[in-house]
Structures are given as C-alpha cells and as structure tokens.
Design a protein around this motif. Structure first.
Motif, short mmCIF file in Angstrom:
data_model
loop_
_atom_site.label_atom_id
_atom_site.label_comp_id
_atom_site.label_asym_id
_atom_site.label_seq_id
_atom_site.Cartn_x
_atom_site.Cartn_y
_atom_site.Cartn_z
N PRO A 164 -6.27 3.08 3.32
CA PRO A 164 -7.04 3.65 2.20
C PRO A 164 -6.37 3.36 0.86
N ALA A 165 -7.17 3.15 -0.15
CA ALA A 165 -6.64 2.86 -1.49
C ALA A 165 -5.75 4.01 -1.97
N GLY A 166 -4.58 3.65 -2.49
CA GLY A 166 -3.66 4.64 -3.02
C GLY A 166 -2.77 5.30 -1.99
N GLU A 167 -3.01 5.00 -0.75
CA GLU A 167 -2.18 5.59 0.32
C GLU A 167 -0.91 4.76 0.49
N PRO A 168 0.27 5.32 0.27
CA PRO A 168 1.50 4.54 0.44
C PRO A 168 1.90 4.46 1.90
N ILE A 169 2.77 3.50 2.22
CA ILE A 169 3.38 3.44 3.55
C ILE A 169 4.56 4.41 3.56
N ARG A 170 4.47 5.43 4.39
CA ARG A 170 5.49 6.47 4.44
C ARG A 170 6.50 6.18 5.55
N GLN A 171 7.63 6.87 5.49
CA GLN A 171 8.64 6.72 6.53
C GLN A 171 8.07 7.07 7.90
N SER A 172 7.16 8.05 7.92
CA SER A 172 6.55 8.42 9.20
C SER A 172 5.70 7.27 9.75
N HIS A 173 5.07 6.49 8.84
CA HIS A 173 4.30 5.32 9.26
C HIS A 173 5.22 4.25 9.82
N ILE A 174 6.35 4.04 9.13
CA ILE A 174 7.31 3.01 9.56
C ILE A 174 7.85 3.31 10.95
N ALA A 175 8.06 4.58 11.21
CA ALA A 175 8.61 4.97 12.50
C ALA A 175 7.54 5.21 13.56
N GLY A 176 6.27 5.10 13.16
CA GLY A 176 5.18 5.39 14.09
C GLY A 176 5.11 4.39 15.23
N GLU A 177 5.01 4.92 16.42
CA GLU A 177 5.00 4.05 17.62
C GLU A 177 3.56 3.65 17.95
#
Length: 383
Positions: A285-298
C-alpha cells in the motif's frame, strides 16, 4: 298401251357422296386459311413474348446501371463513423448494420454489389472507420482490406498478474470475462494492439504464448554456469531483477549481484520479495514502510529469511530482465542500494555497502523523504 307408274332409281342410303374437284379445291383453300390464321396467332404470341423479353432486358439493364451508380456514387455519411464487423457475421448482417449506421443507403444494393464483385467471403471482422460520403464500393474495399482500427494496451515490465488482470478487466474495447488467473511470471509485459471486440481471454492467451516463446529463446542462449536449476528458477530470478531496478543499463549489474550471492550460498535479501510475500500481487500500500516485523516475517518469498530463490516469480519480467539474468555482468559485487538519483550504488563488501546506505539515508534526510521510502537492494533494509 298402258304403262305402269314411273319408277325412280335412288342410290342406297349408305353409299358415299361423290367428291368433286371443286370440293377439293375449296377444302384446300379453307385449310390454307386456317393455317394462315394459326401462324398469324403464333407469330403474334411470339412477338408479344419477344417484346416482353426486350422490355425486361432493357429494364434490367437500366436497373443495373442505376444500381451501379448507387454502388459507385457518394454515400449518405455526413461525418466520419466507425462500424464493428462481428466475427462470423454474414453479408446480410453486415449490410444491415452498415445501413443502420448510415454508412450505406440501401443494404440490398450493397449486398448485391458485393456479391457481384465476388467479395462476400473476403470481408474481414474488425472495427473500421469510414470517411464522409464514402461510396458503397469504398466501404466494401475497406472491409476487404482488413485494415481495421487498432486499439492498444500497455503492460509495464514488473507488473504482477493481478495488476495486469485489473487493467484488462477495465479496458472497454475488450469483451468477455477474464480467464482463470495465470501463473505469476507467465505474461509478457509489452504494448499489445488489437481490434475492438477481442476477448480478454484471447489477449491473455496471446500474452502467455509471447512470454513462453521469449523465455524459451533466451533460456536456450543463456550463460552455461548460471546457479539456477531450471527455467522456472530462471524466470523467478529475472522477476526479482525486474522489481529491483527500472534502469535498463543496470539490470545486468543487479543480476550479477544475485548470481554471486546464489553461488556463495548467501541470502538474496531483496526487499521486493518481502513485499510480495506479505501483500502478494496487489503490492505494498502507498505510504506503508517496510518494518522490521516485515523483514523478519516468515513467508515463503521473504529472501531475508529463506535461502536461495523463492518458490516462484514475484512479477512478470520483460525481455531486458530476462536477458540480464541469462548474461549477467562479470563482477564481484554482493550488495547494492539506491543512490538517490534513480540508480544504485554497488559494493563488493559489507563495509562499502554500509557506507552507501548511510549516503542514501543522508540524501533522504536532506530531501525529507526518510519516512516515505526505503532504500532498495540487497540488504538495503539492514545496515
């Protein structure tokens, strides 16, 4: 001397009457008169028939000349108009449709003219434009030519199947329902031209066939030592390269980074794979950043978590990305990050890469975009 009563001798009742020469002559005269009257009646009848035939021929000739003038002369159209010849439409259907649109004045004359020219089977389906005053002959020739109006739809490189289907579903020049969802990576991104009335299923089939042909050709001429097992992995890697950069000249360099990482058993750490694993074909979605929780998401696609390639493509790669993976640049680079100018800064070591990341974040701070975008590239979300 006394005599007896006078006796008259008469011929028997059934004796034939004597036919005189005069009678024979009279009979011949009467027969000649009857024959002359019969011949006269036949001649009169034949003359009548001939007159009728002559009138019919003259009438047909006049009608033909009139019809030809109608067929060749200016038509009733006052301004440019278009007409869509349906697939499988018969000549009578086409003629009636042209008349309803005011392109021809009489469907019967148009139909007869086309049949006279033996062109009935040569009229091609499609949408055609006609100039004001176009004659029936010119209308026929236009339909024979097949030079129909072409519409187009452009599919950008790197779009997902979901995005492509949304565009095709919203195109009003196409008809029919969307087919079953195609597998990701199987549709060729490019500009497609088509005539109004083409079905969406037909266009998707064309896109699928075009991608299959292109991928097969490039795969056959690939560099022999690529670290991919099959054509499926080849397309998957090309889709990641496609999503990482829109700069044509950079694609072989980006491909070399991922090839080097695969050869060394390193995680690819590509941000677009995080996005696809979470949001799928709809995209982030527009404006949604990639968060640490996303990076660690399995997720099966998150190359910050999994090793090697994800289970399938994350987009539909175009020719440039496929060629880049088939023939990557020969480098030792293992990292890249956005450089703030639309391109990327590449690095062979983590130390160099971290320096490049800091430079990018400084550019973000100066531009006030730190919250609006993340650096992209291998390990870009981790410093």
């Amino acid at each position: 001397m006394t005599t007896g009563p006078e006796t008259t001798t008469r011929p028997p009742m059934d004796a034939p009457a004597l036919v005189t020469h005069a009678d024979l002559v009279a009979d011949r005269r009467r027969a000649r008169r009857r024959s002359k009257r019969a011949r006269g009646g036949l001649v009169t009848f034949l003359s009548f028939l001939f007159s009728l035939a002559l009138i019919a021929v003259i009438g047909a000739a006049l009608l033909f000349v009139w019809g030809q003038r109608q067929f060749e002369g200016p038509g009733p159209l006052q301004q440019e108009a278009t007409y869509l010849v349906p697939k499988g439409g018969g000549l009578d259907t086409i003629a009636a449709g042209l008349a309803r649109k005011g392109i021809v004045s009489d469907p019967r004359i148009f139909e007869l003219g086309v049949r006279y020219e033996k062109a009935g089977s040569e009229l091609k389906a499609g949408e055609y434009a006609f100039a004001p005053g176009a004659s029936m002959r010119s209308v026929m020739e236009t339909l024979r030519s097949g030079n129909s109006i072409l519409h187009s739809v452009t599919i950008p490189e790197g779009w997902t199947v979901q995005q492509i289907y949304a565009r095709l579903a919203g195109d009003e020049t196409l008809v029919g329902d969307m087919p079953a969802t195609a597998p990701e990576g199987t549709l060729l991104p490019e500009t497609y031209k088509f005539t109004r009335g083409m079905s969406r299923a037909e266009l998707v089939a064309q896109m699928t066939a075009a991608q299959s042909k292109l991928v097969s050709e490039i795969w056959a001429g690939r560099q022999s030592d690529l670290p991919v097992k099959d054509i499926g992995q080849f397309v998957t890697l090309a889709s990641i390269v496609e999503k990482e950069t829109g700069v044509d000249a950079e694609r072989p360099h980006v491909a070399s980074v991922f090839v080097n990482r695969l050869r060394q058993g390193m995680r690819l750490q590509s941000d677009p794979t995080i996005i696809y694993g979470i949001w799928g074909g709809a995209g982030k979605p527009a404006g949604e950043p990639i968060r640490q929780s996303h990076i660690a998401g399995e997720t099966p696609y998150n190359t910050y978590v999994i090793r090697g390639l994800p289970p399938g493509p994350i987009a539909n790669p175009g020719r440039a990305a496929l060629e880049a993976v088939a023939h990557p640049l020969d480098t030792r680079d293992l990292y890249f990050v956005a450089d703030g100018t639309g391109g990327h800064a590449f690095a062979a070591t983590l130390s160099e890469h971290n320096t490049n990341v800091r430079k990018y974040r400084e550019i973000e701070r100066r531009n006030g975009t730190a919250q609006a975008a993340e650096p992209t590239g291998t390990g870009a979300s981790l410093e």
